[in-house]
Design a protein around this motif. Structure first.
Motif, PDB file in Angstrom:
ATOM      1  N   SER A 109       0.768  -1.700  -0.488  1.00 32.70           N
ATOM      2  CA  SER A 109       0.040  -0.049   0.595  1.00 32.70           C
ATOM      3  C   SER A 109       1.138   1.111  -0.125  1.00 32.70           C
ATOM      4  N   ALA A 110       0.278   2.568  -0.482  1.00 33.86           N
ATOM      5  CA  ALA A 110       1.049   3.769  -0.507  1.00 33.86           C
ATOM      6  C   ALA A 110       0.539   4.749   1.116  1.00 33.86           C
ATOM      7  N   THR A 111       1.030   4.367   2.104  1.00 37.85           N
ATOM      8  CA  THR A 111       0.715   4.713   3.299  1.00 37.85           C
ATOM      9  C   THR A 111       0.936   7.022   2.989  1.00 37.85           C
ATOM     10  N   ASP A 112       1.410   7.441   2.406  1.00 40.06           N
ATOM     11  CA  ASP A 112       1.168   8.884   1.798  1.00 40.06           C
ATOM     12  C   ASP A 112       2.265   8.488  -0.026  1.00 40.06           C
ATOM     13  N   ALA A 113       2.119  10.022  -0.574  1.00 42.20           N
ATOM     14  CA  ALA A 113       3.058   9.486  -1.635  1.00 42.20           C
ATOM     15  C   ALA A 113       4.247   9.477  -1.779  1.00 42.20           C
ATOM     16  N   SER A 114       4.802   9.707  -0.791  1.00 45.22           N
ATOM     17  CA  SER A 114       6.653   9.096  -1.009  1.00 45.22           C
ATOM     18  C   SER A 114       6.750   7.612   0.254  1.00 45.22           C
ATOM     19  N   THR A 115       5.512   7.539   0.421  1.00 40.82           N
ATOM     20  CA  THR A 115       5.822   6.337   1.177  1.00 40.82           C
ATOM     21  C   THR A 115       5.555   4.511   0.961  1.00 40.82           C
ATOM     22  N   PHE A 116       6.072   3.947   0.748  1.00 42.15           N
ATOM     23  CA  PHE A 116       5.500   2.659  -0.039  1.00 42.15           C
ATOM     24  C   PHE A 116       5.938   1.560   1.033  1.00 42.15           C
ATOM     25  N   GLN A 117       4.798   0.489   1.019  1.00 43.47           N
ATOM     26  CA  GLN A 117       5.167   0.092   2.690  1.00 43.47           C
ATOM     27  C   GLN A 117       4.227  -1.629   2.159  1.00 43.47           C
ATOM     28  N   VAL A 118       4.634  -2.714   2.076  1.00 44.02           N
ATOM     29  CA  VAL A 118       5.063  -4.362   1.587  1.00 44.02           C
ATOM     30  C   VAL A 118       4.984  -4.791   3.333  1.00 44.02           C
ATOM     31  N   ASN A 119       3.968  -5.876   2.933  1.00 43.86           N
ATOM     32  CA  ASN A 119       3.890  -6.928   4.231  1.00 43.86           C
ATOM     33  C   ASN A 119       3.997  -8.092   3.345  1.00 43.86           C
ATOM     34  N   LEU A 120       5.256  -8.844   4.371  1.00 44.41           N
ATOM     35  CA  LEU A 120       5.758  -9.929   3.425  1.00 44.41           C
ATOM     36  C   LEU A 120       5.026 -11.431   4.943  1.00 44.41           C
ATOM     37  N   PRO A 121       4.871 -12.489   4.279  1.00 45.97           N
ATOM     38  CA  PRO A 121       4.506 -14.033   4.909  1.00 45.97           C
ATOM     39  C   PRO A 121       5.383 -14.193   5.987  1.00 45.97           C
ATOM     40  N   PRO A 122       5.904 -14.593   7.169  1.00 48.62           N
ATOM     41  CA  PRO A 122       7.006 -14.937   7.340  1.00 48.62           C
ATOM     42  C   PRO A 122       7.911 -16.043   6.754  1.00 48.62           C
ATOM     43  N   THR A 123       6.972 -16.839   6.322  1.00 44.60           N
ATOM     44  CA  THR A 123       7.928 -17.633   4.815  1.00 44.60           C
ATOM     45  C   THR A 123       8.626 -17.420   4.432  1.00 44.60           C
ATOM     46  N   VAL A 124       9.539 -15.421   4.582  1.00 45.65           N
ATOM     47  CA  VAL A 124       9.822 -14.610   3.278  1.00 45.65           C
ATOM     48  C   VAL A 124      10.493 -13.402   4.287  1.00 45.65           C
ATOM     49  N   SER A 125      12.141 -14.315   4.052  1.00 45.59           N
ATOM     50  CA  SER A 125      13.292 -13.723   3.812  1.00 45.59           C
ATOM     51  C   SER A 125      12.934 -11.983   3.677  1.00 45.59           C
ATOM     52  N   PRO A 126      12.771 -10.590   4.093  1.00 48.33           N
ATOM     53  CA  PRO A 126      13.148  -9.401   3.701  1.00 48.33           C
ATOM     54  C   PRO A 126      14.328  -9.626   2.950  1.00 48.33           C
ATOM     55  N   GLN A 127      15.353  -9.913   3.143  1.00 46.88           N
ATOM     56  CA  GLN A 127      17.125  -9.777   2.634  1.00 46.88           C
ATOM     57  C   GLN A 127      15.867 -10.230   0.657  1.00 46.88           C
ATOM     58  N   VAL A 128      15.887 -11.569   0.788  1.00 44.48           N
ATOM     59  CA  VAL A 128      15.655 -12.170  -0.388  1.00 44.48           C
ATOM     60  C   VAL A 128      14.612 -11.642  -1.527  1.00 44.48           C
ATOM     61  N   PHE A 129      13.654 -11.041  -0.166  1.00 43.94           N
ATOM     62  CA  PHE A 129      12.300 -10.119  -0.893  1.00 43.94           C
ATOM     63  C   PHE A 129      13.715  -9.051  -1.718  1.00 43.94           C
ATOM     64  N   LEU A 130      14.197  -8.179  -0.963  1.00 45.32           N
ATOM     65  CA  LEU A 130      15.418  -7.204  -1.457  1.00 45.32           C
ATOM     66  C   LEU A 130      15.449  -7.401  -2.549  1.00 45.32           C
ATOM     67  N   SER A 131      16.754  -9.069  -2.840  1.00 50.39           N
ATOM     68  CA  SER A 131      17.383  -8.967  -3.705  1.00 50.39           C
ATOM     69  C   SER A 131      15.941  -9.454  -5.193  1.00 50.39           C
ATOM     70  N   ILE A 132      15.131  -9.707  -4.919  1.00 49.43           N
ATOM     71  CA  ILE A 132      13.520  -9.860  -5.710  1.00 49.43           C
ATOM     72  C   ILE A 132      13.106  -8.869  -6.934  1.00 49.43           C
ATOM     73  N   ILE A 133      13.547  -8.056  -5.502  1.00 50.73           N
ATOM     74  CA  ILE A 133      12.655  -6.505  -6.325  1.00 50.73           C
ATOM     75  C   ILE A 133      13.161  -5.700  -7.130  1.00 50.73           C
ATOM     76  N   SER A 134      14.294  -6.390  -7.454  1.00 57.75           N
ATOM     77  CA  SER A 134      15.144  -5.692  -8.089  1.00 57.75           C
ATOM     78  C   SER A 134      15.640  -6.141 -10.135  1.00 57.75           C
ATOM     79  N   PHE A 135      14.049  -7.112  -9.763  1.00 58.52           N
ATOM     80  CA  PHE A 135      14.622  -7.595 -10.675  1.00 58.52           C
ATOM     81  C   PHE A 135      12.891  -6.624 -11.758  1.00 58.52           C
ATOM     82  N   SER A 136      12.927  -7.187 -13.117  1.00 58.15           N
ATOM     83  CA  SER A 136      12.263  -6.305 -14.041  1.00 58.15           C
ATOM     84  C   SER A 136      10.883  -5.811 -14.030  1.00 58.15           C
ATOM     85  N   LEU A 137      10.615  -7.521 -12.929  1.00 52.80           N
ATOM     86  CA  LEU A 137       8.499  -7.195 -13.043  1.00 52.80           C
ATOM     87  C   LEU A 137       8.725  -6.098 -12.284  1.00 52.80           C
ATOM     88  N   ALA A 138       9.291  -5.483 -11.130  1.00 51.89           N
ATOM     89  CA  ALA A 138       8.659  -4.977 -10.123  1.00 51.89           C
ATOM     90  C   ALA A 138       9.012  -3.450 -10.722  1.00 51.89           C
TER      91      ALA A 138
END
Length: 572
Positions: free
Chosen positions: A191-220
């Motif tokens: 969600s967008a909490t304001d114009a410059s703030t974007f928030q993502v909620n991850l389930p406990p099975t997902v590593s935040p560090q792995v997710f940060l690598s994933i969103i470097s890909f063009s899909l994101a």
């Protein structure tokens, strides 16, 4: 490349035996079956994109998203040539081929990216982020860089990010498993909490560090909501985005002439500073001889994927610089595990023992090394264990055990053009065909353009399929999940290999708390897939580039999207 304050985005530091084999395999290939018609791949049903996010506050006519066309001199133009027959789409939500990803990464940007040789992700559209553990997993809060703007001049907002990611989920094409299956995202996860703030909620099975690598890909990639919404139809704007662009990157799309070239023009208002090269022409040249001729005559400034013969000829030319880059690609043969006789693990093992890997190494001529596992050299968990060498007696014994009659026929999909390391796909396919013939299996080659082959393969329509794979993000999970987890609807799914043990090992390895635990689990997974999976892993290439001597700032980065940052390239 991306400083913490985001002020400098997108800046990077700058044989006789083998010839006989090629002739023999070329003759074999000439006797192969004609290409079969490709079955149509089922298109997923997409929800209306309007449900993904509210309209952007600022409406912008689509025409304003592109830089005006102008005359550009040859001196200000970079012509980059390679085999680009894999190109299918320029929509960030759809592109999942090497050429498409390169183009998307030149026009669109993601929240984070990578810096060559440096661990961890770096800021791009997001100037900072915070990770907080929650009772239900974790939350990552991104603060967008206030300087970031689209080519239209409008600011990149958190609502644009919400729209872009939600649209990708609705489009539901090949790369979406990175969001939905690996990252556990739904449209309610961010969600967008304001114009410059974007928030993502991850389930406990997902590593935040792995997710940060994933969103470097063009899909994101982040697209401008107002521009794309104004041009959406039943396909959520995908067709429009093949001929137009709505990004924040250093280039904008000028034109895509199908099967010929893509022209990009510099974004003169790029928030990171206008590129030195005003126009990039990304040219499709699948033939090795034509690639060599293009760089020799100066018709191209950079060519990618030269073979050993071409490289040898070009050595010593004072106008040309040869550059080698180790890639994370892996070439392999996929085997559909639900189609007889490949549904029997003994048959798949027999095929692995039938292949003469030493002769493949001869064909590579130093432009690659034999790798028989699903992780490339250089990744955490790589074992370097190559358990297979050609053993015709053992392969025949396994086929007999499986009850497979001599002369059994199997369809073999082989791409046209160049395989990694500058080897012709047809030569490699004919070499494998000849090896299988030694154990009594008749592989009927159907040679197709890569884009057509991928449509069949992605619809589980292949039996044997010769292809290559590169990780979407620089973590071993970027290969382990696609190769071993059927639920990810990637490579294991394409080969219809639904193996509970492989899936569980993949999940455990991705979530393990320490590097030591991950290494041990990946070693177990690699060994299991080597002997039970639907693959004959072949080699990891070294990619050969040739540059005109006046080119500066060229760098190939196998971990980044795009792998080559055109905005860093200049001419002297």
């Amino acid at each position: 490349m991306y400083t913490p304050n985001g002020s400098t985005p997108r800046q990077k530091t700058p044989g006789f035996v083998w010839l006989t084999l090629i002739l023999v395999f070329g003759l074999l290939l000439g006797a192969c079956a004609a290409p079969a018609a490709a079955p149509a791949a089922a298109a997923p049903t997409a929800a209306p994109a309007a449900e993904a996010a509210a309209p952007a506050a600022t409406e912008v006519p689509a025409a304003e998203a592109a830089a005006p066309a102008e005359e550009v001199s040859r001196e200000d133009t970079l012509i980059y040539a390679k085999d680009a027959t894999d190109l299918i789409s320029l929509d960030p939500a759809v592109a999942y081929e090497f050429s498409g990803i390169q183009m998307v990464g030149s026009v669109y940007e993601t929240l984070v990216s990578f810096e060559p040789g440096q661990p961890g992700v770096k800021p791009l559209l997001a100037e900072s982020w915070e990770i907080a553990e929650t009772a239900d997993g974790s939350t990552i809060t991104f603060k967008l860089n206030p300087a970031a703007t689209f080519a239209s001049g409008n600011p990149v907002t958190a609502q644009d990010v919400v729209f872009s990611w939600a649209r990708a989920i609705d489009v539901n094409k090949s790369p979406i498993f990175l969001f939905t299956d690996i990252s556990g995202l739904t449209k309610e996860s961010f969600s967008a909490t304001d114009a410059s703030t974007f928030q993502v909620n991850l389930p406990p099975t997902v590593s935040p560090q792995v997710f940060l690598s994933i969103i470097s890909f063009s899909l994101a990639s982040v697209v401008e909501q107002a521009v794309v919404e104004a041009n959406m139809g039943d396909d959520l704007g995908s067709a429009w985005m093949n001929d137009n662009s709505a990004g924040s990157g250093p280039y904008v799309l000028n034109a895509w002439e199908r099967s010929v070239s893509i022209t990009l023009d510099a974004n003169p208002t790029y928030w990171g500073g206008a590129p030195a090269i005003k126009r990039v022409i990304f040219q499709n040249i699948p033939e090795l001889a034509n690639l060599q001729a293009a760089i020799e005559t100066g018709d191209a400034d950079i060519v990618e994927g030269l073979g050993p013969e071409q490289s040898s000829t070009l050595e010593g030319n004072p106008d040309i610089v040869l550059t080698l880059a180790t890639d994370t690609l892996l070439a392999y043969v996929g085997m559909n595990s639900t189609k007889a006789p490949l549904d029997n693990p003994d048959v798949r093992e027999a095929i692995r023992y039938a292949i003469n890997y030493d002769e493949i190494a001869l064909l590579l001529q130093g432009n690659g090394k034999i790798v028989q596992e699903i992780l490339p050299e250089g990744f955490l968990g790589f074992t370097g264990n190559n358990p297979f060498s050609q053993d015709i007696a053992k392969a025949k014994e396994l086929l007999a055990k499986a009850g497979v009659a001599e002369g059994t026929e199997i369809d073999f999909l082989v791409p046209t053009g160049l395989a990694p390391a500058g080897l012709e796909w047809g030569v490699l396919g004919a070499k494998i065909q000849a090896d299988l013939d030694l154990i009594g299996l008749k592989a009927n080659i159907q040679q197709l353009d890569t884009s057509e082959l991928l449509n069949i393969y992605r619809a589980q329509g292949g039996e044997l399929t010769l292809m290559n794979w590169g990780p979407d993000y620089p973590d071993p999970d970027g290969n382990a999940t696609p190769f071993a987890n059927w639920d990810a609807t990637s490579l294991a799914w394409r080969n219809d290999w639904n193996d509970a043990k492989a899936i569980e090992l993949t999940k455990q390895a991705a979530q393990a708390a320490t590097a030591e635990e991950r290494i041990a689990l990946y070693a177990e997974l690699v060994d299991y897939v080597q002997h039970n999976g639907p693959y004959a892993m072949l080699y990891q290439p070294v990619n050969t580039f040739a540059l005109r001597s006046n080119i500066t700032g060229f760098l190939f980065d196998s971990s980044d999207t795009p792998k080559i940052t055109f905005a860093n390239i200049g001419k002297k």
